[in-house]
Design a protein around this motif. Structure first.
Motif: not given
Length: 276
Positions: A232-255
């Motif tokens: 999804t695109r952030d209005k305040s920065s025009h950057a993209l972000s998403f999240n996922y949980t890896d195979g070991e159960g760790m939560y990630h937030e990517v920008w």
């Protein structure tokens, strides 16, 4: 990949970086030299200006690195002789390896006004010496540079970093946003001559345990596919972000930023009256 995507916007390429060994001698890593050869291999020699970036990072005796080493800068600038030797070393190295410009990225000075005084003298001398070799000079300044307290010389091009809003040691978020960029533009208004603003490609993968990893746009796109996610695109920065949980159960937030992100940031600079 990013050069191919943004080719029409690129005039200069800066090669990161020459730094210092344990004997405080400047050197260029082989990877940096190879990058120059690679770029020259797929583009016209006159298409880009190729700048050698020099940073104040120092390799220590135990093999670790001292980044943004301010003590090193004092050593390089402490006498007229040491300063002139350093300038000569930079210019001879850049010329020998085929670079067509020099970029100085000495960081960590913060509000050390004594060191800013030395730095001002260094920039003056470097610029005069580089002109004799027909090498352009760029000076990179951090966002926290005390612009209202220092007076830098005319001649070089100044480039202000418009990134590091979020990253290592911070909460998840974009490398820059609109307010951050506009504030830097206002602070840099009194810099002499040609002023540029540097944006960073890619982004960061923030893990829930506090670990932060740099990530390229291509790597971010690969993660989207692997974990079947959409950004999804952030209005305040025009950057993209998403999240996922890896195979070991760790939560990630990517920008991260893409072509549209960078173009929107460039538009902010252009709207302020700057063309680069």
């Amino acid at each position: 990949y990013e050069i191919e995507q943004l080719g029409e916007h690129i005039e200069d390429i800066c090669y990161f970086a020459a730094y210092f060994d344990m004997n405080e001698k400047l050197f260029i890593p082989e990877g940096t030299k190879e990058s120059l050869k690679k770029i020259k291999g797929f583009s016209s020699p006159a298409r880009y200006r190729n700048f050698l970036t020099v940073v104040n990072d120092l390799i220590l005796e135990d093999g670790t690195a001292s980044l943004k080493d301010v003590r090193l800068l004092y050593t390089l600038f402490e006498t007229q002789e040491s300063m002139e030797n350093h300038i000569r070393e930079i210019l001879e190295m850049a010329t020998k390896e085929g670079f067509t410009g020099v970029e100085i990225d000495y960081e960590g000075i913060k509000k050390d006004m004594k060191l800013w005084g030395f730095f001002d003298e260094f920039v003056k001398r470097l610029y005069l010496s580089a002109c004799k070799k027909n090498l352009p000079v760029r000076i990179v300044l951090e966002p926290d540079t005390p612009f209202d307290e220092i007076l830098l010389p005319k001649g070089p091009e100044y480039v202000v970093m418009c990134y590091n809003l979020h990253g290592y040691g911070s909460v998840p978020g974009p490398k820059a946003n609109i307010d951050f960029i506009e504030d830097i533009i206002k602070k840099a208004a009194n810099l002499p001559g040609r002023v540029g603003f540097a944006f960073a490609t890619g982004g960061y993968d923030f893990q829930n345990d506090g670990t932060v990893a740099a990530i390229t746009e291509r790597e971010a796109v690969e993660l989207l596919k692997i974990y079947n996610k959409s950004a999804t695109r952030d209005k305040s920065s025009h950057a993209l972000s998403f999240n996922y949980t890896d195979g070991e159960g760790m939560y990630h937030e990517v920008w991260y930023g893409d072509k549209n992100t960078l173009e929107s940031w460039i538009n902010i600079v252009q709207a302020a009256g700057y063309c680069n």
